[in-house]
Every structure is written in structure tokens, then in C-alpha cells.
Design an enzyme around this catalytic site. Sequence first.
Site, mmCIF file in Angstrom:
data_model
loop_
_atom_site.group_PDB
_atom_site.id
_atom_site.type_symbol
_atom_site.label_atom_id
_atom_site.label_comp_id
_atom_site.label_asym_id
_atom_site.label_seq_id
_atom_site.Cartn_x
_atom_site.Cartn_y
_atom_site.Cartn_z
ATOM 1 N N HIS A 1 0.863 -1.209 0.000
ATOM 2 C CA HIS A 1 0.000 0.000 0.000
ATOM 3 C C HIS A 1 0.884 1.239 0.000
ATOM 4 O O HIS A 1 1.485 1.580 1.025
ATOM 5 C CB HIS A 1 -0.892 0.007 1.245
ATOM 6 C CG HIS A 1 -1.835 1.173 1.309
ATOM 7 N ND1 HIS A 1 -3.178 1.028 1.569
ATOM 8 C CD2 HIS A 1 -1.644 2.496 1.150
ATOM 9 C CE1 HIS A 1 -3.755 2.206 1.561
ATOM 10 N NE2 HIS A 1 -2.834 3.129 1.312
ATOM 11 N N HIS B 1 1.391 5.442 -1.769
ATOM 12 C CA HIS B 1 0.975 6.571 -2.624
ATOM 13 C C HIS B 1 2.220 7.116 -3.300
ATOM 14 O O HIS B 1 3.091 7.679 -2.627
ATOM 15 C CB HIS B 1 0.312 7.661 -1.780
ATOM 16 C CG HIS B 1 -0.918 7.181 -1.088
ATOM 17 N ND1 HIS B 1 -2.182 7.296 -1.623
ATOM 18 C CD2 HIS B 1 -1.073 6.538 0.098
ATOM 19 C CE1 HIS B 1 -3.060 6.756 -0.800
ATOM 20 N NE2 HIS B 1 -2.423 6.282 0.255
ATOM 21 N N LYS C 1 -9.565 -0.529 -5.289
ATOM 22 C CA LYS C 1 -9.521 0.196 -4.018
ATOM 23 C C LYS C 1 -10.868 0.830 -3.725
ATOM 24 O O LYS C 1 -11.416 1.552 -4.564
ATOM 25 C CB LYS C 1 -8.442 1.286 -4.105
ATOM 26 C CG LYS C 1 -8.359 2.180 -2.886
ATOM 27 C CD LYS C 1 -7.802 1.465 -1.672
ATOM 28 C CE LYS C 1 -7.961 2.291 -0.422
ATOM 29 N NZ LYS C 1 -6.742 2.638 0.240
ATOM 30 N N HIS D 1 -10.361 1.121 2.383
ATOM 31 C CA HIS D 1 -10.106 2.186 3.366
ATOM 32 C C HIS D 1 -11.294 2.111 4.324
ATOM 33 O O HIS D 1 -12.388 2.566 4.008
ATOM 34 C CB HIS D 1 -10.006 3.559 2.691
ATOM 35 C CG HIS D 1 -9.704 4.650 3.666
ATOM 36 N ND1 HIS D 1 -8.511 5.336 3.692
ATOM 37 C CD2 HIS D 1 -10.430 5.159 4.695
ATOM 38 C CE1 HIS D 1 -8.519 6.211 4.676
ATOM 39 N NE2 HIS D 1 -9.674 6.131 5.300
ATOM 40 N N HIS E 1 -4.323 -0.482 6.228
ATOM 41 C CA HIS E 1 -3.789 0.359 7.309
ATOM 42 C C HIS E 1 -4.670 0.347 8.568
ATOM 43 O O HIS E 1 -5.185 1.376 8.993
ATOM 44 C CB HIS E 1 -3.537 1.791 6.849
ATOM 45 C CG HIS E 1 -4.598 2.396 5.962
ATOM 46 N ND1 HIS E 1 -5.929 2.437 6.283
ATOM 47 C CD2 HIS E 1 -4.503 2.991 4.754
ATOM 48 C CE1 HIS E 1 -6.601 3.025 5.315
ATOM 49 N NE2 HIS E 1 -5.770 3.366 4.376
ATOM 50 N N ASP F 1 1.524 2.753 3.531
ATOM 51 C CA ASP F 1 0.674 3.937 3.358
ATOM 52 C C ASP F 1 1.518 5.206 3.299
ATOM 53 O O ASP F 1 1.068 6.283 3.707
ATOM 54 C CB ASP F 1 -0.391 4.044 4.460
ATOM 55 C CG ASP F 1 -1.545 4.964 4.038
ATOM 56 O OD1 ASP F 1 -1.665 5.275 2.844
ATOM 57 O OD2 ASP F 1 -2.317 5.376 4.924
ATOM 58 N N HIS G 1 3.314 14.682 1.281
ATOM 59 C CA HIS G 1 2.739 16.022 1.065
ATOM 60 C C HIS G 1 3.863 17.018 1.338
ATOM 61 O O HIS G 1 4.682 16.784 2.232
ATOM 62 C CB HIS G 1 1.585 16.299 2.044
ATOM 63 C CG HIS G 1 0.376 15.444 1.822
ATOM 64 N ND1 HIS G 1 -0.564 15.700 0.857
ATOM 65 C CD2 HIS G 1 -0.047 14.324 2.459
ATOM 66 C CE1 HIS G 1 -1.517 14.789 0.907
ATOM 67 N NE2 HIS G 1 -1.235 13.929 1.869
HETATM 68 O O1 DOR Z 1 -3.208 9.781 5.541
HETATM 69 C C1 DOR Z 1 -3.577 9.447 4.430
HETATM 70 N N1 DOR Z 1 -3.043 9.982 3.307
HETATM 71 N N2 DOR Z 1 -4.556 8.541 4.337
HETATM 72 C C2 DOR Z 1 -5.106 8.231 3.152
HETATM 73 O O2 DOR Z 1 -5.992 7.425 3.129
HETATM 74 C C3 DOR Z 1 -4.685 8.938 1.912
HETATM 75 C C4 DOR Z 1 -3.328 9.432 2.030
HETATM 76 C C5 DOR Z 1 -2.983 10.428 0.933
HETATM 77 O O3 DOR Z 1 -3.235 10.118 -0.234
HETATM 78 O O4 DOR Z 1 -2.434 11.485 1.240
HETATM 79 ZN ZN ZN Z 2 -3.288 5.128 1.690
#
Ligand code: DOR
Ligand code: ZN
Length: 351
Positions: free
Chosen positions: A18, A20, A104, A141, A179, A252, A256
Site C-alpha cells: 500500500h 501513494h 480500491k 479504506h 492500514h 501507506d 505532502h
Molecule cells: O493519511 C492518508 N493519506 N490517508 C489516506 O488514506 C490517503 C493518504 C494520501 O493520499 O495522502
Molecule cells: Zn493510503
Amino acid sequence: MNTQSPNQLTIHQPDDWHVHLRDGEMLAAVADYTAQQFGRAIVMPNLAPPITTVDAAKAYRDRILSAVSSAHHFTPLMTCYLTDSIDPQEIEAGFTQGVFTACKLYPANATTNSAHGVTDIDNITAALETMQRIGMPLLVHGEVTDSDIDIFDREAVFIERVMAKLLSRFPDLKIVFEHITTKDAVNFVMNSGSNIAATITPHHLVYNRSAIFAGGINPHLYCLPIAKREVHRLALRKAATSGSAKFFLGTDSAPHTVENKQSACGCAGVFNAPYAIESYAQTFEEEGALDKLEGFASLYGPAFYGLKPNSRKIILERQPITAPPTLTVMDTQIIPFHAGEVLTWRLAGFA
Ligand code: DOR
Ligand code: ZN
């Protein structure tokens, strides 16, 4: 697991079930952090717009492969973002062609880029029937989004309201409860059949909800599902290190920029990719369970997905390593998980 000495571990290369990876400049900045550790990764489809077609997934897979340094042996495994109007034939075509590994399920508005998510699982009955028939995993999720449900209760209420219904309607559907953050989810997974598994992040094993507010608000520890009470963290640690094949690695990792985290309305997500396996190794050592790390990190995930473990091995060495306080990405920074902390184990190489 092959243990040469207490100071070194050689295990099959892990996978991240998992992650991103984002897109564009952010993808270019973060992809190698995942590819340098993991052989494969299940890539989340919550881009804007989300990945809902086979063509979009193929194009995204190509962009990921272009972003990863050729020095790494990395295979991205693509996922399809379920919407109320998703086409079951598209899902089946993508799975049959080896483009989609899983679908998902984001409940609408549960988290980052989930506005197109599913408003009611009754709306995706045909898709779930198809997935059950073809053996395609559903990645969930697991949080309700109702504003009257306290944010710390959203996972537990999801189990009662949605998971229970999913299991009774689709008893043979393969489901990964992503998660997980609560002892309720641990118990639910433990008490369900072999078609139900869960991923556990490094950060939910390390801190509880109090840490988010210790000495002031710590936006870099904010993610969704949010960390819960200590009793839940301890249940997650027990599950991850138990040797049960129902629990496996999923970071996970969700980058950012510092501006988007340290903001009046900061984004959810912990960027843990740079030292993910080191973080897990430390947790397993603290639990006296280093011998269970390989199953969790490298064996149970592939087994659930019907894949072989990676043939390569990684070598972990007990050698202190300081995680950088910041990482430069694009023209800004990301504050990674464990920023500035000393970790006990480091990834020393491959065998
Ligand atoms: O904390 C998170 N960030 N949880 C999620 O489900 C998505 C992820 C994100 O894409 O930033
Ligand atoms: Zn995630």
C-alpha cells in the site's frame, strides 16, 4: 529466515502492499525511495482524476517506471479506484490483462482525493460480484465518513456497518483491510476466514494519538485513519509480530509538501518510504520478534495475492542511522517519518 548473526538479517526482499506514489514532479521525487527498498508495491489510485480505466492505469504505470532509477528492480502493481459508476467489465479486462492487481474502495470523502469514492456499497454490487468471481482483491479504506461519528471511532463503526455486510454478501471475496489502526480491526481480521487480511503501517506501530498532540500539534503525524489510543497501538504490534499470515506490510507512505502539512488545514499523510523497512525492523526487535519480520514484510503479502516472494534478498545490519530532518523535493521539502531520529537497523545491501 536466515540469521547470520544477531547483528545482521538476510530476508527475502520485502514488498509494499500500500503506497501513494503521486504523479508528476512529486512522483519523480519520491519513487526511488520506495523502489530502493521494495521489489513490488501496490500503488494507490487516488490521483486527481483517479485511476478508473485500464488505459489510465497503463499510462500511470509507465510514468512510474520512467520515474524509477534503472538501478532498481521494481514492479508497480496497479489498482483501480472504485466509483459509484465503475464499469465491472473494465475491472475484469484490467485484471485479465495483468494491468489491475486489485480495486480500491474509498468511502466518498474519507481522505485525500476520495471525492469520487463510493457513497454506498450497494452501488458497486456488480463490481464486487465480478471481483469475487475472478479472485481479484478488494482493498478497503475502512472508515465511515458520517460527520456524527467521532473521528477516532470511524474504523470501528465501519466494521459494524460495512465490513460485516461485505463479508456476508460476498463470502469468498478477497479483502485487504488497509492500514488498520484498532484492536477492533485486529480482532475482526483474526476472526474472519483466510480471504480476509490486513496491512499495518510503520507509523501506526510506533505512535499513538497522544503523540500527535505532545507539546503542541504535530502535523507530520496526522494521517487517516488517525492513530488511536495506546491499547490499539499495542494490539497492532502484537498482530504484526504474531506470525499470523493475515497481517502484512503496507506503508501507506503518503507524501505532502511541508506547506501542505504545516497549514491551517493540513493534509493527512505520513511520508515513511525512505526508512520504512528500518522502522519495521526496529519495532519487531523491540517486540523480541525479529524472526517474524520476514513473514510480515516479504512472505505473507505475496501469498495473499497469489504471487511468489521476491527472489532477491536484502541484508539488514544493526548499525545506527539518522533519518534526515527534511528531504528536498521539487523546490520545497517533505518532513519524513522519524525525521532526525536515530534508527537501529539499516538496509545494507542485497544478496
Ligand atoms: O493519511 C492518508 N493519506 N490517508 C489516506 O488514506 C490517503 C493518504 C494520501 O493520499 O495522502
Ligand atoms: Zn493510503
